[in-house]
Design a protein around this motif. Structure first.
Motif, PDB file in Angstrom:
ATOM      1  N   ARG A 119       0.826  -1.200   0.000  1.00 12.64           N
ATOM      2  CA  ARG A 119       0.000   0.000   0.000  1.00 12.64           C
ATOM      3  C   ARG A 119       0.862   1.252   0.000  1.00 12.64           C
ATOM      4  N   ASP A 120       0.266   2.316  -0.412  1.00 13.02           N
ATOM      5  CA  ASP A 120       0.957   3.595  -0.337  1.00 13.02           C
ATOM      6  C   ASP A 120       1.075   3.983   1.124  1.00 13.02           C
ATOM      7  N   PRO A 121       2.286   4.026   1.678  1.00 14.92           N
ATOM      8  CA  PRO A 121       2.422   4.235   3.132  1.00 14.92           C
ATOM      9  C   PRO A 121       1.854   5.590   3.578  1.00 14.92           C
ATOM     10  N   VAL A 122       1.940   6.600   2.699  1.00 13.89           N
ATOM     11  CA  VAL A 122       1.429   7.905   3.142  1.00 13.89           C
ATOM     12  C   VAL A 122      -0.083   7.864   3.322  1.00 13.89           C
ATOM     13  N   ALA A 123      -0.762   7.243   2.349  1.00 11.31           N
ATOM     14  CA  ALA A 123      -2.222   7.152   2.447  1.00 11.31           C
ATOM     15  C   ALA A 123      -2.618   6.306   3.655  1.00 11.31           C
ATOM     16  N   TRP A 124      -1.879   5.234   3.846  1.00  9.83           N
ATOM     17  CA  TRP A 124      -2.183   4.357   4.985  1.00  9.83           C
ATOM     18  C   TRP A 124      -1.931   5.115   6.288  1.00  9.83           C
ATOM     19  N   GLY A 125      -0.837   5.868   6.314  1.00 10.21           N
ATOM     20  CA  GLY A 125      -0.516   6.647   7.504  1.00 10.21           C
ATOM     21  C   GLY A 125      -1.620   7.642   7.814  1.00 10.21           C
ATOM     22  N   ARG A 126      -2.142   8.281   6.770  1.00  9.97           N
ATOM     23  CA  ARG A 126      -3.226   9.230   6.992  1.00  9.97           C
ATOM     24  C   ARG A 126      -4.450   8.532   7.588  1.00  9.97           C
ATOM     25  N   GLU A 127      -4.697   7.322   7.074  1.00 10.20           N
ATOM     26  CA  GLU A 127      -5.837   6.559   7.590  1.00 10.20           C
ATOM     27  C   GLU A 127      -5.609   6.223   9.070  1.00 10.20           C
ATOM     28  N   LEU A 128      -4.372   5.827   9.376  1.00 10.07           N
ATOM     29  CA  LEU A 128      -4.078   5.499  10.775  1.00 10.07           C
ATOM     30  C   LEU A 128      -4.212   6.745  11.653  1.00 10.07           C
ATOM     31  N   TYR A 129      -3.746   7.852  11.134  1.00  9.47           N
ATOM     32  CA  TYR A 129      -3.857   9.116  11.876  1.00  9.47           C
ATOM     33  C   TYR A 129      -5.300   9.366  12.276  1.00  9.47           C
ATOM     34  N   GLU A 130      -6.213   9.012  11.380  1.00  8.72           N
ATOM     35  CA  GLU A 130      -7.619   9.244  11.704  1.00  8.72           C
ATOM     36  C   GLU A 130      -8.202   8.142  12.581  1.00  8.72           C
TER      37      GLU A 130
END
Ligand code: HEA
Ligand code: HEA
Ligand code: CUA
Ligand SMILES: [Cu+2]
Lengths: 211, 544, 304
Positions: free
Chosen positions: C208-219
């Motif tokens: 997965r795109d780590p940035v997009a996943w990171g944003r999801e985790l952030y939320e």
């Protein structure tokens, strides 16, 4: 005397009355507030004792039963001398009143002194909230000591306040303010002193004997 | 003492002079009442401005004018000031202090020095509470729930101490009133002839004396917990945070009746005078004051239905809670029936009295939703509760206070206020009030929790309505404040008995002389014998 | 007035609400009617009318409300019993509250923060605990609320229709109380079984795109309760422009925000407390996998 005048006299008399028996009534109400104050602590004690029966029992052995007993006797005696002081004041015996009030004061101070010795020993052993030995205790024992210090501490404050009251009575007595006609302050101060004593009569068995 | 030349016509303002000293060291219950009045109005003003800040912040979700931490401090201070420095002392310490001895036909309260001391305690407690503002203020909510209040880092101890002193002041007043009522009634003033305001203050005083020490010691325990760590309320040390809630509500529930009972007493006076009608059901009202005082001690658990208390305890508390509704219902119905066949005059105090009946009834009835177990599970700690207590405390107590203030203003100051502007203020108050809090009932039912700085966007419409309402309400209050201030400069002199009342305070001059009466006092009829005795209404004008 | 009724017992609670509402409205309108009538009729009346007393009336308005309130108590209590009686063999959802997030543990061992998937039409017992202060687990759509009290367990239960519901924290717990939200995703049983399979998350993660996943985790992991992305400080510092810059700490040290610093900040936040903030961030050690931490770091890096 006209009707209006007699009514005025009645009112005046009534207001006189409020000065004496009213003050006593007021004191009783105040004593009720004091009882409510300690009732909270007794309730907390009861709740936690039920929850931590073992720990409370363990912890209460740490208290110095001898000093506690001596202090109880001291305080009961002081109540007795206070009662004598009131009796003397009612009969207008000024020097006798002085004697008994002084005795009460001294006994009160003795109580505080013994209490301080007890506290000192506890603090020396680190058995105070936040102290090293205290931290090592299990939860229930911590609660016991927390309650012990709160309850006896608050009580000691009351004894201290009581001593100030008695000293004030002593001064007024020496100044000749009291007579067999007017002794209400002594009586009222006496009520307060007895209350402080009464509270100790409950604290002592709860903390030192039952645990 | 040149005033003696006036042959007893001088009012207490003139007798004894107007130096600062004559006010700050006075033992006169009337002056102490005025001191209290000024301080309490100032605190109300301040806490009200804080409320407007709260409402403004809630105009939009997220940050509008302040961040979350500031918001939490402001609602805490708003709540704590309103409860401890405004609404608990509002009526007993101001109107009560001024009027209770006069209505009893006495020269003063039983312990004038204690009375003055109570004002100093009040000031000390208030100043302490305000001081915390400098030290970063407190963010616990007015309920100080442990363990949050033990863990949060700020001036909690100072506020607790402030609340403790305010509690002492409240006890002093209560104690004084009990003794005064027992000992200083004028000849002929039997218990059955006591004005209902006195009955209400008497019942209030009993609660004050019995319940206040409990909260005092509880708050001190939280303070000790913070300073020493004694552990009683701290779960980390085996303590029990729910026990804190029991202690807290054991006082704070009866406290709501400390607030409302005097307001109910004011209602009985205002309605009878402005409807010129004997009160309907004198004994039922007097007895229900005592009944409320008694039952109020048994229901504190209804604030804790979802706190982890046992279901059985919950059921018992819920059951008992409903019993308080009965004496209250009796009062509401009796006031309503008092109007029947009356000679109603819709002056400002009467408008506030009608406001009271409407608003307080809504507040009380919504208490039923909260007293019922299953609905409280849903509504607890939502804006439904916020609306409930504003309807009871503000719609009830504050409205009652305003009714009484306008009713007795001519007696206290010797001035008549502008009737028309007073009425405008009362109407704005009513409209603004409902606009502020009805939306809160709705959003609360929909699940908007209280003490929320941020909220889900779907609630914004209702929040905006509520905020607009609060501005209207504020305008109404500012108008009323203007009315009474204006009367001090420009008001006409008031006659002794402007509304034609029958209780004792109307039989002395306005304002009363230092010893309250010019001659001996004798009571020959009940306080509301309007069917047999007619006192002249000395102010005839009733603006349409 | 009431939100959608999504749990099995919500309609029972709502019925009580509406009964009380009806009774209250009746009494309120009755009083208003009398007040208005009396005021209109006797306003400015100058005549002294005969006294009026009626013991019957007084008895009536004592006894009738008395009976009614006992009725209300009974209704409220009856529905409460349902709310409190957990059916046997309920699905046990462990919820731990802490300032300011919700940690969920399902019986099959899945751990998550602020978001949990639950099977529909199944009784779910929520077992609550708290790591710090009192919180309250509130789902308006379920008419369910229960405090999470430190030092003990409390419980509540529900059985819900499929849907996505918001969990709110209803007991005041400090700065981010109003942001302490979670999402309950209630899905049909079959779907739940499907999702339960330890889905190839780690494998997918790498792809997965780590940035997009990171944003999801952030939320979903609750970072957004305290950290903004636009530079405004909240309970914690904003994450915008953090990476690569110098950070001044409480104890006077100045450190550079590199990968290790951020990692440490997440796993053991009290180690480096930023100046001007309180050490209130919960430690995420054990709550985030290595891959998730990497994704969060990648996301934070992207916020320049
Ligand atoms: C002056 C203050 C005041 C008054 C008088 C009341 C009066 C009542 N209150 Fe209220 N209450 C508060 C102030 C007050 N309350 C505050 C401050 C809080 C919240 C504190 C906090 O959490 O911050 C609170 C919270 C509160 C709760 C807890 C809610 C929660 O947190 O979950 C409950 C629950 O039972 C409750 C119930 C009641 C009831 C049953 C009455 C009753 O006394 C009402 C009785 C009156 C009537 C019923 C209306 C008149 C009667 C009729 C018109 C006749 C018809 C009636 C019948 C058929 C019965 N109140
Ligand atoms: C008697 C008590 C009282 C009163 C009168 C008020 C008055 C008001 N309150 Fe308050 N409120 C509380 C007690 C009170 N409150 C309590 C206890 C809480 C809970 C706190 C907590 O959760 O811990 C609370 C919480 C609270 C909240 C919820 C915050 C939250 O949970 O996040 C809100 C939100 O709208 C609010 C709003 C208001 C508003 C708009 C007013 C307005 O009505 C104010 C209007 C007043 C003015 C604008 C001042 C103007 C005054 C004058 C001009 C002088 C007048 C003088 C004369 C007429 C003589 N209050
Ligand atoms: Cu957690 Cu509020
Ligand atoms: Cu209550």
């Amino acid at each position: 005397m006209s009707v209006a005048e007699s009514i005025r006299a009645m009112v005046a008399e009534k207001e006189e009355l409020a000065g004496y028996s009213g003050a006593k009534f007021g004191m009783w109400l105040f004593l009720i507030t004091e009882l409510m104050l300690f009732a909270v602590l007794f309730t907390a004690y009861g709740v936690f004792r039920a929850l931590h029966l073992e720990a409370f029992h363990e912890a209460h052995r740490e208290l110095n039963l001898t000093l506690g007993t001596v202090n109880t006797l001291v305080l009961i005696t002081s109540s007795f001398t206070m009662a004598l002081a009131v009796g003397a004041a009612q009969r207008g015996r000024r020097s006798l009143t002085t004697l008994f009030l002084s005795a009460t004061t001294l006994l009160g101070i003795a109580f505080l002194f013994i209490k301080a010795v007890e506290y000192g020993a506890k603090i020396h052993h680190g058995l105070y909230p936040g102290g090293p030995a205290f931290q090592a205790l299990e939860a229930g024992e911590k609660l016991f000591f927390g309650l012990y210090f709160t309850m006896t501490g608050l009580h000691a404050l009351h004894v201290y306040a009581g001593i100030l009251v008695v000293l004030w009575l002593l001064v007024r007595n020496l100044l000749g303010h009291f007579s067999s006609e007017y002794f209400a302050p002594v009586e009222i101060g006496g009520l307060y002193w007895h209350l402080v004593d009464l509270i100790w009569i409950y604290l002592f068995p709860l903390l030192y004997l039952v645990g | 003492m040149a005033m003696h030349e006036h042959h007893g016509l001088a009012s207490f303002y003139e007798e004894g002079g107007n130096s600062l000293r004559s006010w700050l060291l006075t033992l006169d219950h009337k002056r102490i009442g005025i001191l209290y009045l000024v301080s309490i109005l100032a605190m109300f003003f301040l806490a009200g401005i804080l409320a407007l800040l709260i409402r403004t912040e809630l105009l939009t979700p997220g940050k509008t004018i302040m961040d979350a931490e500031a918001y939490n401090r402001i609602f805490t201070l708003h709540g704590a000031l309103m409860i401890f420095t405004v609404i608990i002392p509002a009526i007993p310490a101001t109107l009560g202090n001024f009027l209770l001895p006069i209505m009893l036909g006495a020269k003063d309260v039983a312990f004038p020095r204690l009375n003055l001391a109570s004002w100093y305690f009040y000031m000390a407690g208030t100043v302490l509470m305000m001081l915390t503002l400098l030290g970063g203020a407190v963010d616990t909510g007015w309920t100080f729930y442990a363990p949050y209040s033990i863990l949060t880092r700020n001036a909690v101890v100072v506020v607790l101490l402030g609340a403790f002193l305010l509690g002492m002041s409240s006890i002093f007043t209560g104690l004084n009133f009990i003794v005064t009522v027992h000992r200083l009634r004028a000849p002929g003033l039997t218990w059955g002839r006591l004005p209902l305001f006195i009955w209400a203050l008497y019942a209030t005083s009993i609660i004050q004396v019995l319940a206040t020490p409990v909260v005092g010691i509880t708050l001190l325990l939280v303070g000790l917990e913070r300073i020493l760590g004694i552990g009683i309320f701290n779960p980390a040390m085996g303590g029990d945070p729910v026990l804190f809630q029991h202690f807290f509500w054991f006082y704070s529930h009866p406290a709501v009746y400390i607030m409302i009972l005097p307001a109910m007493g004011v209602m009985s006076e205002v309605i009878t005078v402005h409807a010129r009608r004997p009160i309907f059901g004198y004994w039922a009202i007097a007895a229900s004051s005592l009944a409320i005082a008694a039952i109020s001690f048994l229901v504190w658990g209804h604030h804790m239905f979802v706190s982890g208390m046992s279901e059985l305890a919950g059921a018992i508390f819920s059951f008992l809670t409903f019993f308080v509704a009965i004496p209250t219902a009796i009062k509401v119905f009796s006031w309503t029936m008092t109007l029947y066949r009356g000679q109603i005059r819709l002056r400002t105090p009467m408008l506030y009295a009608l406001n009271f009946i409407l608003l307080f009834t809504i507040g009380g009835l919504t208490g039923l939703f909260l007293g019922a177990l299953s609905t409280d599970v849903h509504l607890h700690d939502t804006y439904f509760v916020v609306a409930h207590f504003h309807y009871t405390m503000m719609g009830g107590v504050l409205t009652g206070f305003l009714a009484g203030l306008f009713h007795w203003w001519p007696k206290m100051t010797g001035r008549l206020y502008s009737e028309r502007w007073g009425q405008i203020g009362a109407v704005l108050y009513f409209l603004g009030f409902n606009l502020t809090y009805i939306p809160q009932f709705i959003m609360g039912s929909q699940g908007m929790p209280r003490r929320y700085w941020d909220y889900l966007p779907e609630f914004q419409g209702l929040h905006v309505l509520s905020t607009i309402g609060s501005y209207v309400l504020a305008v109404g209050l500012f108008v009323s404040l203007g009315v009474i201030l204006h009367s001090l400069w420009k008001g006409r002199k008031s006659p002794a008995n402007p509304w034609g009342g029958l209780t004792l305070e109307w039989q002395t001059s306005s304002p009363p002389p230092l010893h309250n009466f010019h001659g001996p006092v004798k009571v020959e009829h009940g306080p509301y014998a309007y069917d047999r005795v007619q006192a002249k209404e000395e102010v005839e004008e009733v603006t349409a | 007035m009431l939100p959608e009724a999504a749990s099995s017992y919500a309609p029972a609670v709502d019925r009580v609400f509406w009964v009380i509402f009806g009774l209250s409205a009746f009494f309120f309108l009755l009083i208003v009617a009398f007040l208005v009538y009396f005021v209109l009729r006797y306003r400015n009346n100058r005549e002294v009318l005969p006294a009026f007393e009626s013991v019957h009336l007084e008895i009536a308005w004592t006894v009738i409300p008395f009976v009614l309130v006992i009725g209300i108590f009974y209704l409220g209590w009856k529905a409460f019993v349902i709310q409190r009686a957990v059916p046997e063999q309920a699905f046990e959802l462990q919820v731990n509250a802490r300032q300011w997030l919700w940690e969920f543990r399902t019986p099959d061992g899945q751990v998550s923060v602020n978001r949990v998937v639950i099977p529909a039409d199944t009784p779910v017992k929520v077992i609550l605990s708290s790591s710090d202060v009192i919180h309250s687990f509130y789902v308006p759509a379920f008419r369910m609320k229960m405090d999470a009290v430190p030092g003990r367990y409390t419980y509540a239960w529900f059985e819900a229709k499929p849907g996505t519901y918001t969990v709110l924290c209803a007991e005041y717990c400090g700065a981010a109380h109003s942001r302490m939200l979670a999402t309950l995703e209630v899905v049909p049983k079959e779907e739940y079984e499907k999702r339960k399979q330890p889905s190839a998350v780690p494998a997918a993660a790498t792809s997965r795109d780590p940035v997009a996943w990171g944003r999801e985790l952030y939320e979903t992991k609750g970072c957004n309760a305290c950290h903004s992305l636009d530079g405004t400080p909240g309970v914690g510092p904003s994450l915008k422009g953090l990476f690569g810059h110098e950070v001044r700490l409480q104890d006077g040290r100045v450190v550079k925000a590199d990968e290790n610093y951020i990692r440490r900040s997440i796993l053991d936040p009290t180690a480096d407390v930023v100046e001007g903030f309180n050490p209130v961030m919960p430690p995420f050690a054990g709550l985030l996998s290595e891959e998730e931490i990497n994704a969060l770091i990648a996301f934070i890096k992207s916020l320049q």
